[in-house]
Design a protein around this motif. Structure first.
Motif, PDB file in Angstrom:
ATOM      1  N   SER A   1      67.223 113.469  14.844  1.00 44.93           N
ATOM      2  CA  SER A   1      66.038 112.689  15.227  1.00 44.93           C
ATOM      3  C   SER A   1      65.714 111.607  14.202  1.00 44.93           C
TER       4      SER A   1
ATOM      5  N   SER B   1      65.483 108.866  20.414  1.00 42.61           N
ATOM      6  CA  SER B   1      65.050 110.140  20.994  1.00 42.61           C
ATOM      7  C   SER B   1      66.048 110.662  22.018  1.00 42.61           C
TER       8      SER B   1
ATOM      9  N   SER C   1      68.656 112.429  20.177  1.00 45.79           N
ATOM     10  CA  SER C   1      68.097 113.672  19.642  1.00 45.79           C
ATOM     11  C   SER C   1      68.073 114.754  20.715  1.00 45.79           C
TER      12      SER C   1
ATOM     13  N   TYR D   1      61.566 116.931  20.794  1.00 46.03           N
ATOM     14  CA  TYR D   1      60.494 116.052  21.279  1.00 46.03           C
ATOM     15  C   TYR D   1      59.530 115.675  20.152  1.00 46.03           C
ATOM     16  N   PHE D   2      59.032 116.690  19.446  1.00 46.11           N
ATOM     17  CA  PHE D   2      58.051 116.417  18.405  1.00 46.11           C
ATOM     18  C   PHE D   2      58.667 115.644  17.234  1.00 46.11           C
TER      19      PHE D   2
ATOM     20  N   SER E   1      61.249 113.588  17.353  1.00 45.29           N
ATOM     21  CA  SER E   1      61.487 112.216  17.787  1.00 45.29           C
ATOM     22  C   SER E   1      60.187 111.430  17.855  1.00 45.29           C
ATOM     23  N   SER E   2      59.135 112.056  18.377  1.00 44.63           N
ATOM     24  CA  SER E   2      57.838 111.370  18.474  1.00 44.63           C
ATOM     25  C   SER E   2      57.316 111.000  17.101  1.00 44.63           C
ATOM     26  N   ILE E   3      57.428 111.949  16.163  1.00 43.71           N
ATOM     27  CA  ILE E   3      56.946 111.672  14.802  1.00 43.71           C
ATOM     28  C   ILE E   3      57.768 110.554  14.159  1.00 43.71           C
TER      29      ILE E   3
ATOM     30  N   VAL F   1      59.431 108.166  15.681  1.00 40.00           N
ATOM     31  CA  VAL F   1      59.103 106.888  16.333  1.00 40.00           C
ATOM     32  C   VAL F   1      57.811 106.316  15.761  1.00 40.00           C
ATOM     33  N   ARG F   2      56.800 107.193  15.616  1.00 37.48           N
ATOM     34  CA  ARG F   2      55.526 106.715  15.050  1.00 37.48           C
ATOM     35  C   ARG F   2      55.703 106.245  13.603  1.00 37.48           C
TER      36      ARG F   2
ATOM     37  N   GLU G   1      57.399 102.959  13.599  1.00 40.55           N
ATOM     38  CA  GLU G   1      56.477 101.903  14.017  1.00 40.55           C
ATOM     39  C   GLU G   1      55.549 101.523  12.859  1.00 40.55           C
TER      40      GLU G   1
END
Length: 471
Positions: A122, A127, A130, A189-190, A192-194, A196-197, A200
């Motif tokens: 990740s 994502s 991942s 999921y978590f 990848s989300s973290i 990505v944030r 950013e």
């Protein structure tokens, strides 16, 4: 590159090193687990097979480390490093599956190490990649459970730790596999989300940093410009103070001579005339200084109109022709036909012509020639003032547009002068986006030219006025 995060080469190399270091830590960690398990469960683990698996993991990690150094020496592109990361993660997952097989398969709780590789994936890949690694982990683990359940591969029971028939009980296989699947995809999921944030925020911080650097450089440039302006202002004040003090001191000296009785009655008129001339010099200087100040006023720049420079030149030349005639100069004005209109301040254009023509007359000896011309070309309107005067030396030519600067031969020819005329002309021309220059040869005369670009003065009525004038 599709399916790859756009990260810097330095960051990518750091992530590869992290995976390699984790691989080196995994081998001794697995060895420790095997030795502890063998201690607690004597004869319950296939020690030779596990040691061989660990040795294979260490060997694979060593080969990958060496290959990474080889890529460094070749200065390989990022794509090859990403491929190496894929190979290492997949290889480690396969070794983990083999290790779990020899450690009891369903009976061992170490399947959560799959999550570590999912998290590592990740941090390196998008994502979707991942989730692909999460799917690979689930497939490897489920394959292990199913193959042992179907007895395609042997099951190694941890004697004394788990029920030896648990791996063949569907409920246990289903619950363990389901829990592992949910946990793995949730982690993907978590994570990848973290990531990505975080990326950013990192991008925003990078952009903010670049913006701050740009603004910082701009501030440094502006500060440098302000320092230059402050230095110029201080120099200007010193020059103005000196230029204003000299005439006042001379006038005061003349008056004191008269008041103290040092001047004979028959010379009083001469001394008073000198004092008057110095007063006139000072008034001329003050007038030029006031005009310089007015050039920066917004009202002067806003008060523009469509001008015919031929008309302006005609008015100025009529007023100044008497000075040329008093010195018996051949004074001529040549204006090209059909000149375009120019949007500018009328007083600016009058002052421009007055300064250039009066300078030419002032420094041209009796019987000389002063020729003025006005024409246009593709760049704009061109004005020229040519004389057969004293000329300007090559050393003085680069400085003639400086404030208060007067060449030595100019001072010798004409004592009275403020040294601001040409600097005012330059300021006026540059205010309208033009340029002014001079060509000269000492003793043979000078040519002063300026160019005022038409395109610099957009006006909604300019084309219509030009059309009306031609009609």
């Amino acid at each position: 590159m599709a399916g790859i995060l756009h990260i810097s080469e330095k960051e990518l190399r750091g992530r590869i090193d992290q995976i390699i270091r984790f691989g080196w830590l995994t081998a001794p960690g697995a060895l420790f687990v095997v030795l502890v398990a063998n201690r607690l469960l004597p004869g319950g683990v296939p020690l030779p097979s596990l040691l061989g698996t660990i040795a294979g993991l260490a060997a694979g990690n060593a080969l990958i480390s060496l290959y990474c150094r080889h890529l460094d020496s070749l200065r390989a592109p990022q794509k090859r490093y990403f491929s190496l990361a894929h190979i290492q993660i997949v290889l480690n997952m396969v070794f983990l599956t083999v290790f779990l097989h020899f450690m009891g398969g369903l009976e061992t709780p170490f399947f959560f190490f799959y999550l570590v590789y999912v998290v590592l994936a990740s941090t390196l890949f998008p994502s979707t990649t991942s989730f692909a690694y999460a799917g690979l982990a689930v497939c490897l683990y489920h394959s292990l459970l199913i193959f042992e359940w179907l007895e395609i591969i042997p099951h190694y029971n941890l004697a004394g730790f788990r029920n030896p028939v648990r791996f063949q009980q569907p409920i246990h296989v289903f619950v363990t596999g389901f829990a592992m699947t949910i946990t793995t995809f949730a982690t993907a999921y978590f994570a990848s989300s973290i990531v990505v944030r975080l990326r950013e925020r990192e991008r925003e911080l990078t952009e903010t940093n670049l913006f701050c650097e740009t603004r910082g450089k701009e501030l440094v440039r502006l500060n440098h410009r302000l320092q230059e302006m402050d230095k110029a202002r201080s120099q200007f004040i010193r020059l103005v103070t000196h230029e204003l003090r000299a005439p006042v001191a001379a006038i005061q000296s003349y008056l004191k001579l008269i008041l103290d009785g040092y001047v004979p009655p028959d010379r009083e008129r001469e001394i008073i005339q000198r004092a008057e001339q110095r007063a006139l010099d000072q008034l001329a200087l003050i007038g030029d200084l006031l005009y310089v100040a007015r050039l920066d006023e917004p009202e002067a720049k806003a008060n523009v109109e469509a001008l015919d420079l031929a008309v302006v030149l005609g008015e100025v030349s009529n007023l100044i022709r008497g000075q040329a005639e008093s010195k018996a100069l051949a004074f001529s004005v040549e204006i090209a036909p059909d000149l375009p209109l120019l949007e500018a301040n009328l007083e600016h254009m009058k002052q421009l012509w007055t300064n250039l023509i009066s300078n030419a007359i002032k420094y041209t000896m009796r019987g000389g020639v002063v020729a003025v011309s006005l024409s246009s070309n593709t760049e704009g309107i061109v004005g020229t003032v040519q004389d057969t005067g004293i000329g300007i030396s090559p050393e003085d030519l680069p400085r003639i547009f400086e404030q208060f600067y007067r060449a030595d031969n100019a001072k010798a020819t004409e004592r009275h002068g403020t040294g601001l005329g040409l600097s005012i002309a330059k300021r006026i021309v540059e205010t309208y986006g033009g340029k002014i220059w001079a060509e000269s040869e000492i003793g043979k005369g000078s040519i002063f030219s300026f160019l005022l670009p038409i395109r610099f003065f957009p006006h909604p009525l300019l084309n219509r006025i030009e059309q009306w004038r031609k009609e």
